[in-house]
Design an enzyme around this catalytic site. Structure first.
Site, short mmCIF file in Angstrom:
data_model
loop_
_atom_site.label_atom_id
_atom_site.label_comp_id
_atom_site.label_asym_id
_atom_site.label_seq_id
_atom_site.Cartn_x
_atom_site.Cartn_y
_atom_site.Cartn_z
N ASN A 8 -1.52 14.41 -21.33
CA ASN A 8 -2.64 13.52 -21.09
C ASN A 8 -3.82 14.40 -20.64
O ASN A 8 -3.89 14.82 -19.49
CB ASN A 8 -2.26 12.52 -19.99
CG ASN A 8 -3.35 11.50 -19.75
OD1 ASN A 8 -4.44 11.58 -20.32
ND2 ASN A 8 -3.07 10.53 -18.89
N ARG A 89 -1.84 11.81 -25.49
CA ARG A 89 -2.40 10.49 -25.24
C ARG A 89 -3.87 10.49 -25.65
O ARG A 89 -4.63 11.38 -25.24
CB ARG A 89 -2.29 10.17 -23.75
CG ARG A 89 -2.97 8.86 -23.42
CD ARG A 89 -3.11 8.67 -21.94
NE ARG A 89 -3.76 7.41 -21.67
CZ ARG A 89 -4.65 7.22 -20.70
NH1 ARG A 89 -4.98 8.21 -19.91
NH2 ARG A 89 -5.18 6.05 -20.51
N HIS A 178 -4.70 0.75 -22.17
CA HIS A 178 -3.38 0.65 -21.52
C HIS A 178 -2.31 0.15 -22.48
O HIS A 178 -1.27 -0.34 -22.05
CB HIS A 178 -3.40 -0.32 -20.31
CG HIS A 178 -4.15 0.16 -19.13
ND1 HIS A 178 -4.80 -0.70 -18.28
CD2 HIS A 178 -4.35 1.40 -18.63
CE1 HIS A 178 -5.38 -0.01 -17.31
NE2 HIS A 178 -5.12 1.27 -17.50
N ARG A 240 -14.51 -0.11 -11.20
CA ARG A 240 -15.22 -0.70 -12.35
C ARG A 240 -15.46 -2.19 -12.15
O ARG A 240 -14.63 -2.87 -11.54
CB ARG A 240 -14.41 -0.51 -13.63
CG ARG A 240 -14.19 0.92 -14.00
CD ARG A 240 -13.44 1.01 -15.33
NE ARG A 240 -12.81 2.31 -15.44
CZ ARG A 240 -11.59 2.51 -15.94
NH1 ARG A 240 -10.88 1.50 -16.40
NH2 ARG A 240 -11.10 3.72 -16.00
N ASP A 283 -9.44 2.34 -3.22
CA ASP A 283 -7.98 2.36 -3.11
C ASP A 283 -7.53 1.12 -2.33
O ASP A 283 -8.01 0.86 -1.23
CB ASP A 283 -7.54 3.64 -2.38
CG ASP A 283 -6.04 3.85 -2.46
OD1 ASP A 283 -5.28 2.94 -2.07
OD2 ASP A 283 -5.63 4.93 -2.91
N ARG A 285 -4.98 0.53 -0.69
CA ARG A 285 -4.40 0.77 0.65
C ARG A 285 -5.49 0.75 1.71
O ARG A 285 -5.31 0.17 2.79
CB ARG A 285 -3.65 2.11 0.67
CG ARG A 285 -2.35 2.05 -0.08
CD ARG A 285 -1.83 3.40 -0.43
NE ARG A 285 -2.59 4.00 -1.52
CZ ARG A 285 -2.17 4.98 -2.30
NH1 ARG A 285 -0.97 5.49 -2.10
NH2 ARG A 285 -2.91 5.46 -3.27
N GLY A 331 -0.03 1.16 -10.21
CA GLY A 331 -0.14 1.49 -8.78
C GLY A 331 -0.15 0.29 -7.85
O GLY A 331 0.59 0.24 -6.87
N ILE A 332 -0.98 -0.71 -8.14
CA ILE A 332 -1.07 -1.88 -7.26
C ILE A 332 0.09 -2.84 -7.54
O ILE A 332 0.78 -3.29 -6.62
CB ILE A 332 -2.43 -2.60 -7.47
CG1 ILE A 332 -3.59 -1.64 -7.18
CG2 ILE A 332 -2.53 -3.83 -6.59
CD1 ILE A 332 -4.96 -2.17 -7.60
N GLU A 334 2.98 -2.36 -8.74
CA GLU A 334 4.31 -1.88 -8.33
C GLU A 334 4.46 -1.75 -6.82
O GLU A 334 5.54 -1.92 -6.28
CB GLU A 334 4.59 -0.50 -8.96
CG GLU A 334 4.78 -0.55 -10.46
CD GLU A 334 4.73 0.83 -11.12
OE1 GLU A 334 5.10 1.82 -10.47
OE2 GLU A 334 4.32 0.90 -12.29
N ASN A 335 3.32 -1.43 -6.16
CA ASN A 335 3.44 -1.02 -4.76
C ASN A 335 2.83 -1.94 -3.71
O ASN A 335 3.20 -1.85 -2.55
CB ASN A 335 2.78 0.35 -4.58
CG ASN A 335 3.49 1.41 -5.38
OD1 ASN A 335 4.68 1.64 -5.19
ND2 ASN A 335 2.78 2.04 -6.29
N GLU A 386 4.33 5.42 -19.30
CA GLU A 386 3.61 5.69 -20.55
C GLU A 386 4.11 6.98 -21.21
O GLU A 386 4.18 7.07 -22.43
CB GLU A 386 2.11 5.81 -20.26
CG GLU A 386 1.50 4.47 -19.89
CD GLU A 386 0.18 4.58 -19.15
OE1 GLU A 386 0.21 4.90 -17.94
OE2 GLU A 386 -0.86 4.33 -19.76
P1 ADP Z 1 -4.44 4.97 -12.62
O1 ADP Z 1 -3.21 5.34 -13.45
O2 ADP Z 1 -5.29 3.91 -13.26
O3 ADP Z 1 -5.20 6.13 -12.10
P2 ADP Z 1 -2.48 3.91 -10.77
O4 ADP Z 1 -1.78 2.94 -11.65
O5 ADP Z 1 -1.75 5.15 -10.39
O6 ADP Z 1 -3.91 4.25 -11.33
O7 ADP Z 1 -2.92 3.12 -9.45
C1 ADP Z 1 -3.54 3.78 -8.38
C2 ADP Z 1 -3.94 2.72 -7.38
O8 ADP Z 1 -2.79 1.97 -6.99
C3 ADP Z 1 -4.48 3.30 -6.09
O9 ADP Z 1 -5.86 3.50 -6.19
C4 ADP Z 1 -4.16 2.19 -5.11
O10 ADP Z 1 -5.19 1.22 -5.19
C5 ADP Z 1 -2.89 1.59 -5.65
N1 ADP Z 1 -1.68 2.04 -4.93
C6 ADP Z 1 -0.95 3.11 -5.20
N2 ADP Z 1 0.09 3.22 -4.32
C7 ADP Z 1 -0.02 2.17 -3.49
C8 ADP Z 1 0.72 1.69 -2.38
N3 ADP Z 1 1.80 2.35 -1.94
N4 ADP Z 1 0.31 0.57 -1.76
C9 ADP Z 1 -0.78 -0.08 -2.20
N5 ADP Z 1 -1.51 0.30 -3.25
C10 ADP Z 1 -1.15 1.41 -3.88
#
Ligand code: ADP
Length: 403
Positions: A8, A89, A178, A240, A283, A285, A331-332, A334-335, A386
């Site tokens: 990538n 990619r 995506h 964005r 972010d 978090r 990121g969001i 999943e977490n 991916e």
């Molecule tokens: P990209 O691939 O688009 O760069 P990701 O899918 O890795 O982004 O997502 C990153 C975002 O996910 C972070 O900016 C944050 O907002 C969120 N994130 C990542 N880990 C956590 C977590 N443990 N708790 C809450 N939000 C998280």
């Protein structure tokens, strides 16, 4: 057994993952960052170890050389000829690509033609491709497009209501992004929850990370997606805007005296959670922490984000005539239990969802069913992958001669 590399390449970075196929075993992964800058470094993770080396990396070719040297030095490969294919990619495939293809002269010419549609990434993809081609001239190179999965959309889902000759003359339409992730999520879900049968499935895939998009898939195929001509469209994101009234551009340029380019940059990099939250971070978090401490602007940013996602969930529910499964990923998705809850609370009554919110609190990055058996729609968390999709296309090309 043979090895394939998923790549990538960005404008100043390059991420990679080396797989042993067909087992899909990850042998190592890493990144080259800040290419061309004084604090450039490259990193590699393998066998539970992580190395990071700060060194001069003037361009992508040097970065690729460092990665390949590390592979042999660390004994991850004995000989670079073990790498049979490299999958790149590519963010924008425009109207040309509905699946992965050989990264040959024809593909290169088309990707070059698409630079105006993706000036940020397309040149970097080409640089990454050439750097690997030079270092591994005998490996097959393929291009895997973020837009390819969305090419099954019908005209009424991808045409913009602008003068039609502008759509046809300039190929100005929704392409989405995506796609590799949504394809992975939809098909993993079909395998795990529908016995592998695509027919009749209605899946709503929410890839929500710093870039976010939703995709509606019927019978395993994309029918609608939120990102547009570029990844700026659709839901609000980390930095964005997502969809906004096009007049905002003209109005704010007039108000601020900024140029269209400057405002476009603001829409891409200074808006979304970052812009509304006002804490110099997009972010979730940071936004969550501040919102829970009583920062009203961060709470508004979070609620706005959840509202935008919920609105599209509702829209895609209607688009598909219902839904069987909603996926949260990236990121969001999943977490972040808090953001998932903010979204689910906004759609649960309309869609008849019954969610185990206690379980939701505990789920981080692990495939889990969040809904209760009586829920009208199953809701799951499913980590995306991916790179494995790129590795699979490389393997198909190496074994069968086509992607
Ligand atoms: P990209 O691939 O688009 O760069 P990701 O899918 O890795 O982004 O997502 C990153 C975002 O996910 C972070 O900016 C944050 O907002 C969120 N994130 C990542 N880990 C956590 C977590 N443990 N708790 C809450 N939000 C998280």
């Amino acid at each position: 057994m043979y090895k394939v590399m998923a790549v990538n390449a960005g404008s100043s970075s390059l991420k990679y993952k080396l797989y042993e196929m067909p087992e899909e075993k990850v042998l190592c992964s890493g990144n080259v960052e800040k290419i061309g800058l004084p604090d450039a470094f490259f990193g590699i993770k393998f066998d539970g170890k992580a190395e990071k080396v700060q060194t001069a990396i003037p361009d992508h070719a040097v970065g690729v050389k460092l990665v390949l040297e590390a592979l042999t030095k660390d004994g991850i490969v004995k000989d670079l000829s073990e790498i049979k294919a490299v999958g790149h990619r590519v963010v924008q495939g425009g109207k040309y690509f509905s699946h992965s293809v050989d990264f040959d002269e024809d593909a290169e010419a088309k990707i070059t033609k698409l630079i105006p549609l993706d000036p940020l990434h397309a040149p970097a993809h080409l640089v990454g491709f050439h750097a690997f081609k030079e270092a591994l001239p005998n490996a097959i190179a393929i291009a895997v497009f973020d837009t390819a999965y969305h090419q099954t959309m019908e005209a009424e889902d991808y045409v913009y209501p602008i003068p039609y000759e502008m759509t046809t003359k300039y190929d100005c339409r929704r392409y989405g992004a995506h796609g590799t992730s949504h394809d992975y999520l939809v098909h993993t879900a079909i395998k795990n929850y529908f016995g592998g049968k695509e027919k009749g499935t209605r899946i709503l895939s929410c890839h929500i990370g710093s870039g976010s998009s939703l995709c509606a898939a019927m019978d395993g195929k994309c029918v609608a997606t939120t990102m547009g001509l570029t990844p700026l469209g659709g839901v609000m994101m980390g930095t964005r805007t997502g969809d906004i009234d096009p007049s905002v551009m003209d109005y704010l340029c007039t108000c601020t005296g900024k140029s269209v380019d400057e405002m476009y940059d603001i829409f891409n990099k200074k808006s979304g959670l970052y812009g509304v939250g006002g804490i110099a971070s997009g972010d979730t978090r940071d936004i969550e922490e501040q919102a829970l401490k009583g920062n009203e602007q961060c709470l508004l940013a979070a609620n706005l984000f959840a509202r935008r996602v919920a609105d599209f969930i509702g829209s895609y529910y209607v688009r598909m005539g219902g839904a069987d499964l909603i996926i949260f990923s990236a990121g969001i998705g999943e977490n972040s239990a808090w953001f998932r809850k903010l979204i689910l609370e906004r759609v649960q009554d309309a869609l008849g969802l019954k969610i185990d919110y206690e379980l939701n609190e505990k789920v981080r990055g692990v495939e889990t069913v969040l809904s209760l058996p009586e829920s009208k729609i199953k809701v799951i968390v499913l980590p995306t992958d991916e790179e494995v999709m790129i590795a699979r296309d490389c393997a198909k090309r190496y074994e069968n001669g086509h992607c």
